[in-house]
Design a protein around this motif. Structure first.
Motif, PDB file in Angstrom:
ATOM      1  N   ARG A 195       0.907  -1.273  -0.028  1.00 56.27           N
ATOM      2  CA  ARG A 195      -0.045  -0.063   0.066  1.00 56.27           C
ATOM      3  C   ARG A 195       0.807   1.376  -0.081  1.00 56.27           C
ATOM      4  O   ARG A 195       0.708   2.107  -0.873  1.00 56.27           O
ATOM      5  CB  ARG A 195      -0.959   0.009   1.256  1.00 56.27           C
ATOM      6  N   GLY A 196       1.870   1.111   1.055  1.00 60.07           N
ATOM      7  CA  GLY A 196       2.798   2.644   0.717  1.00 60.07           C
ATOM      8  C   GLY A 196       3.437   2.568  -0.191  1.00 60.07           C
ATOM      9  O   GLY A 196       3.607   3.996  -0.810  1.00 60.07           O
ATOM     10  N   ASN A 197       3.972   1.464  -0.947  1.00 58.97           N
ATOM     11  CA  ASN A 197       4.648   1.854  -2.200  1.00 58.97           C
ATOM     12  C   ASN A 197       3.702   2.430  -3.247  1.00 58.97           C
ATOM     13  O   ASN A 197       4.073   3.124  -4.073  1.00 58.97           O
ATOM     14  CB  ASN A 197       5.294   0.599  -2.732  1.00 58.97           C
ATOM     15  N   ALA A 198       2.485   1.708  -3.288  1.00 58.93           N
ATOM     16  CA  ALA A 198       1.653   2.185  -4.433  1.00 58.93           C
ATOM     17  C   ALA A 198       1.250   3.916  -4.281  1.00 58.93           C
ATOM     18  O   ALA A 198       1.100   4.539  -5.280  1.00 58.93           O
ATOM     19  CB  ALA A 198       0.433   1.295  -4.401  1.00 58.93           C
ATOM     20  N   ARG A 199       0.999   4.116  -2.950  1.00 60.93           N
ATOM     21  CA  ARG A 199       0.665   5.579  -2.856  1.00 60.93           C
ATOM     22  C   ARG A 199       1.481   6.456  -2.913  1.00 60.93           C
ATOM     23  O   ARG A 199       1.285   7.660  -3.223  1.00 60.93           O
ATOM     24  CB  ARG A 199       0.005   5.594  -1.360  1.00 60.93           C
ATOM     25  N   THR A 200       2.916   6.300  -2.788  1.00 55.05           N
ATOM     26  CA  THR A 200       3.826   7.086  -3.068  1.00 55.05           C
ATOM     27  C   THR A 200       4.630   6.938  -4.504  1.00 55.05           C
ATOM     28  O   THR A 200       5.492   7.868  -4.774  1.00 55.05           O
ATOM     29  CB  THR A 200       5.042   6.874  -1.942  1.00 55.05           C
ATOM     30  N   GLY A 201       4.199   5.642  -4.991  1.00 57.41           N
ATOM     31  CA  GLY A 201       4.834   5.291  -6.405  1.00 57.41           C
ATOM     32  C   GLY A 201       6.425   5.045  -6.512  1.00 57.41           C
ATOM     33  O   GLY A 201       7.247   5.202  -7.481  1.00 57.41           O
ATOM     34  N   ALA A 203       9.047   1.964  -4.766  1.00 62.94           N
ATOM     35  CA  ALA A 203       9.283   0.673  -3.927  1.00 62.94           C
ATOM     36  C   ALA A 203      10.078   0.828  -3.028  1.00 62.94           C
ATOM     37  O   ALA A 203      11.355   0.313  -3.290  1.00 62.94           O
ATOM     38  CB  ALA A 203       9.547  -0.181  -5.186  1.00 62.94           C
ATOM     39  N   VAL A 204      10.087   1.314  -1.959  1.00 66.77           N
ATOM     40  CA  VAL A 204      10.764   1.456  -0.680  1.00 66.77           C
ATOM     41  C   VAL A 204      10.520   0.603   0.190  1.00 66.77           C
ATOM     42  O   VAL A 204      11.294   0.667   1.445  1.00 66.77           O
ATOM     43  CB  VAL A 204      10.859   2.949  -0.291  1.00 66.77           C
ATOM     44  N   VAL A 210       9.081  -3.553   7.070  1.00 66.77           N
ATOM     45  CA  VAL A 210       8.067  -3.064   8.043  1.00 66.77           C
ATOM     46  C   VAL A 210       7.750  -3.862   9.311  1.00 66.77           C
ATOM     47  O   VAL A 210       7.912  -3.388  10.475  1.00 66.77           O
ATOM     48  CB  VAL A 210       6.572  -2.911   7.291  1.00 66.77           C
ATOM     49  N   THR A 211       8.016  -5.116   9.092  1.00 68.97           N
ATOM     50  CA  THR A 211       8.166  -6.041  10.350  1.00 68.97           C
ATOM     51  C   THR A 211       9.175  -5.487  11.223  1.00 68.97           C
ATOM     52  O   THR A 211       8.981  -5.333  12.536  1.00 68.97           O
ATOM     53  CB  THR A 211       8.557  -7.493  10.056  1.00 68.97           C
ATOM     54  N   SER A 212      10.534  -5.402  10.815  1.00 67.85           N
ATOM     55  CA  SER A 212      11.492  -4.740  11.526  1.00 67.85           C
ATOM     56  C   SER A 212      11.198  -3.705  12.125  1.00 67.85           C
ATOM     57  O   SER A 212      11.613  -3.369  13.380  1.00 67.85           O
ATOM     58  CB  SER A 212      12.918  -4.557  10.657  1.00 67.85           C
ATOM     59  N   LEU A 213      10.540  -2.474  11.419  1.00 67.17           N
ATOM     60  CA  LEU A 213      10.333  -1.280  12.109  1.00 67.17           C
ATOM     61  C   LEU A 213       9.157  -1.471  13.136  1.00 67.17           C
ATOM     62  O   LEU A 213       9.198  -0.616  14.032  1.00 67.17           O
ATOM     63  CB  LEU A 213      10.002  -0.186  10.927  1.00 67.17           C
ATOM     64  N   ARG A 214       8.286  -2.481  12.702  1.00 66.38           N
ATOM     65  CA  ARG A 214       6.899  -2.217  13.721  1.00 66.38           C
ATOM     66  C   ARG A 214       7.423  -3.100  14.866  1.00 66.38           C
ATOM     67  O   ARG A 214       7.111  -2.834  16.079  1.00 66.38           O
ATOM     68  CB  ARG A 214       5.951  -3.291  13.029  1.00 66.38           C
ATOM     69  N   LEU A 215       8.530  -3.974  15.050  1.00 68.48           N
ATOM     70  CA  LEU A 215       8.991  -4.829  16.382  1.00 68.48           C
ATOM     71  C   LEU A 215      10.092  -4.068  16.893  1.00 68.48           C
ATOM     72  O   LEU A 215      10.372  -4.355  17.909  1.00 68.48           O
ATOM     73  CB  LEU A 215       9.150  -6.120  15.982  1.00 68.48           C
ATOM     74  N   GLY A 216      10.659  -2.808  16.449  1.00 67.28           N
ATOM     75  CA  GLY A 216      11.674  -2.231  17.042  1.00 67.28           C
ATOM     76  C   GLY A 216      13.093  -2.764  16.589  1.00 67.28           C
ATOM     77  O   GLY A 216      14.217  -2.405  17.249  1.00 67.28           O
ATOM     78  N   ARG A 217      13.041  -3.593  15.799  1.00 66.73           N
ATOM     79  CA  ARG A 217      14.440  -4.180  15.369  1.00 66.73           C
ATOM     80  C   ARG A 217      15.305  -3.319  14.667  1.00 66.73           C
ATOM     81  O   ARG A 217      16.472  -3.163  14.943  1.00 66.73           O
ATOM     82  CB  ARG A 217      14.255  -5.407  14.530  1.00 66.73           C
ATOM     83  N   SER A 218      14.286  -2.254  13.930  1.00 67.36           N
ATOM     84  CA  SER A 218      15.333  -1.066  13.109  1.00 67.36           C
ATOM     85  C   SER A 218      14.514   0.009  13.716  1.00 67.36           C
ATOM     86  O   SER A 218      13.356   0.160  14.079  1.00 67.36           O
ATOM     87  CB  SER A 218      14.885  -1.203  11.756  1.00 67.36           C
ATOM     88  N   THR A 219      15.346   0.856  14.262  1.00 67.87           N
ATOM     89  CA  THR A 219      14.838   2.094  14.938  1.00 67.87           C
ATOM     90  C   THR A 219      15.278   3.282  14.138  1.00 67.87           C
ATOM     91  O   THR A 219      14.692   4.430  14.533  1.00 67.87           O
ATOM     92  CB  THR A 219      15.730   2.292  16.427  1.00 67.87           C
ATOM     93  N   GLN A 220      15.822   3.183  12.888  1.00 61.98           N
ATOM     94  CA  GLN A 220      15.908   4.554  12.268  1.00 61.98           C
ATOM     95  C   GLN A 220      15.592   4.066  10.808  1.00 61.98           C
ATOM     96  O   GLN A 220      15.586   2.824  10.237  1.00 61.98           O
ATOM     97  CB  GLN A 220      17.476   4.832  11.918  1.00 61.98           C
ATOM     98  N   ALA A 221      14.866   5.328   9.941  1.00 58.92           N
ATOM     99  CA  ALA A 221      14.548   5.037   8.707  1.00 58.92           C
ATOM    100  C   ALA A 221      14.676   6.272   7.930  1.00 58.92           C
ATOM    101  O   ALA A 221      14.656   7.413   8.539  1.00 58.92           O
ATOM    102  CB  ALA A 221      12.966   4.237   8.459  1.00 58.92           C
ATOM    103  N   GLY A 222      14.905   6.231   6.630  1.00 63.30           N
ATOM    104  CA  GLY A 222      15.154   7.449   5.910  1.00 63.30           C
ATOM    105  C   GLY A 222      13.787   8.190   5.532  1.00 63.30           C
ATOM    106  O   GLY A 222      12.683   7.512   5.706  1.00 63.30           O
ATOM    107  N   PRO A 223      13.877   9.479   5.108  1.00 67.14           N
ATOM    108  CA  PRO A 223      12.671  10.186   4.989  1.00 67.14           C
ATOM    109  C   PRO A 223      11.520   9.452   3.997  1.00 67.14           C
ATOM    110  O   PRO A 223      10.295   9.376   4.052  1.00 67.14           O
ATOM    111  CB  PRO A 223      13.040  11.500   4.138  1.00 67.14           C
ATOM    112  N   GLU A 224      12.147   8.788   2.849  1.00 64.23           N
ATOM    113  CA  GLU A 224      11.275   8.155   1.627  1.00 64.23           C
ATOM    114  C   GLU A 224      10.652   7.074   2.488  1.00 64.23           C
ATOM    115  O   GLU A 224       9.462   6.778   2.082  1.00 64.23           O
ATOM    116  CB  GLU A 224      12.033   7.779   0.487  1.00 64.23           C
ATOM    117  N   VAL A 225      11.213   6.339   3.159  1.00 60.08           N
ATOM    118  CA  VAL A 225      10.789   5.189   3.889  1.00 60.08           C
ATOM    119  C   VAL A 225       9.615   5.439   4.939  1.00 60.08           C
ATOM    120  O   VAL A 225       8.537   5.130   4.855  1.00 60.08           O
ATOM    121  CB  VAL A 225      11.756   4.123   4.748  1.00 60.08           C
TER     122      VAL A 225
END
Length: 302
Positions: A195-201, A203-204, A210-225
């Motif tokens: 959904r996010g890729n489709a709405r922003t056009g 493929a990021v 998403v799983t890694s960000l949701r569970l806190g395994r990844s704590t940083q992400a770039g502006p496009e993500v």
């Protein structure tokens, strides 16, 4: 005597170096509209002089360094350095009025002797400093007076209002958006990525990311993500850029309401006269209800 000079470019640089957003600065100042800070930084507006010590303190700078004042202070300068408006001085003079200070600052009538010590205490300066500043307010020459041995730096006089803080990490923000929603009713991480890729056009996003960000395994992400993640979750990108509690409350509440309205439409509830009236009211209030055909209704997690 000239007031302190607000350095718009210097403040913006200090804010960015401190890692603060304009919204966070506005919240700390008690300003509801972050665009006010944007206008400060663009030079389209100048903050009130009594806010300069607080602005400097927010970005970890000394007010004398970030916003220097040419020359020695007048009474108005001392008051502003204490972060006080003329109205605030009524408590110090115990008159219920700002008239004594306003008249003295304007060079019309000097302070009554019994106001001097309380005002010096309120401003965090010595009586000698206050009287010297009063002379300058009346156009009289006055050398710098010795600082009070216990005088505080201007920033220290500012009450450090605690900024309301909302969810900070990406994982906590995602959790806040799904609070009160059953696990089976949430979209899968793969669905969110699609959904996010489709709405922003772009493929990021991917399901594992998403799983890694949701569970806190990844704590940083770039502006496009973050932009794509926000689009997938039907929230503005600023939700992931600020920790302001009011922003978090507004975004989560409106998102929850939108999901509920989408579910009503999916059930054909708009056919009911009362529910149709509700949908029209929402459309009038927010410029439109759920987007037709939008795939943002809760879906079973696989």
């Amino acid at each position: 005597m000239p007031e302190r000079r607000f350095d718009a470019a210097g403040f913006r640089s200090a804010r960015v170096a401190k890692g603060m957003t304009q919204a966070q600065v506005a919240a700390a100042l008690g300003v509801k509209d972050p665009s006010v800070v944007s206008r400060y930084e663009s030079g389209d507006a100048t903050p009130p002089p009594e806010k300069l010590p607080r602005l400097a303190a927010l970005v970890g700078e000394r007010v004398d360094d970030l916003f220097p004042r040419p020359g020695l202070p007048t009474l108005a300068d001392l008051r502003c350095d204490a972060g006080m408006t003329q109205k605030d001085t009524a408590a110090a003079t115990q008159t219920g009025s700002s008239s004594p200070v306003r008249a003295a600052e304007g060079g019309r009538r000097k302070l009554a002797p019994h106001y001097v010590a309380p005002l010096a205490e309120a401003y965090g300066v010595s009586v000698e400093e206050l009287l010297a500043a009063e002379k300058r307010s009346f156009g009289e020459d006055a050398a710098a007076a010795p600082r009070h041995p216990q005088a505080r730096h201007p920033e220290a006089r500012q009450p450090q209002a605690r900024q309301p803080v909302g969810p900070q990490s990406i994982a906590k923000k995602i959790a806040a958006l799904f609070e009160g929603t059953a696990e089976r009713e949430r979209p899968t991480d793969a669905e969110l990525a699609e959904r996010g890729n489709a709405r922003t056009g772009r493929a990021v996003l991917s399901g594992p990311l998403v799983t890694s960000l949701r569970l806190g395994r990844s704590t940083q992400a770039g502006p496009e993500v973050l932009e794509a993640l926000a689009a997938a979750l039907d929230v503005p990108a600023m939700f992931f850029e600020t920790g302001d509690v009011e922003v978090a409350a507004v975004v989560t509440s409106l998102r929850t309401a939108r999901i509920g309205l989408t579910a009503m439409a999916a059930r054909g509830a708009e056919g009911d006269a009362q529910n149709a009236e509700l949908m029209r009211w929402v459309a009038d209030m927010f410029g439109g209800g759920p987007r037709p055909g939008d795939d943002s209704s809760p879906r079973a997690r696989s």
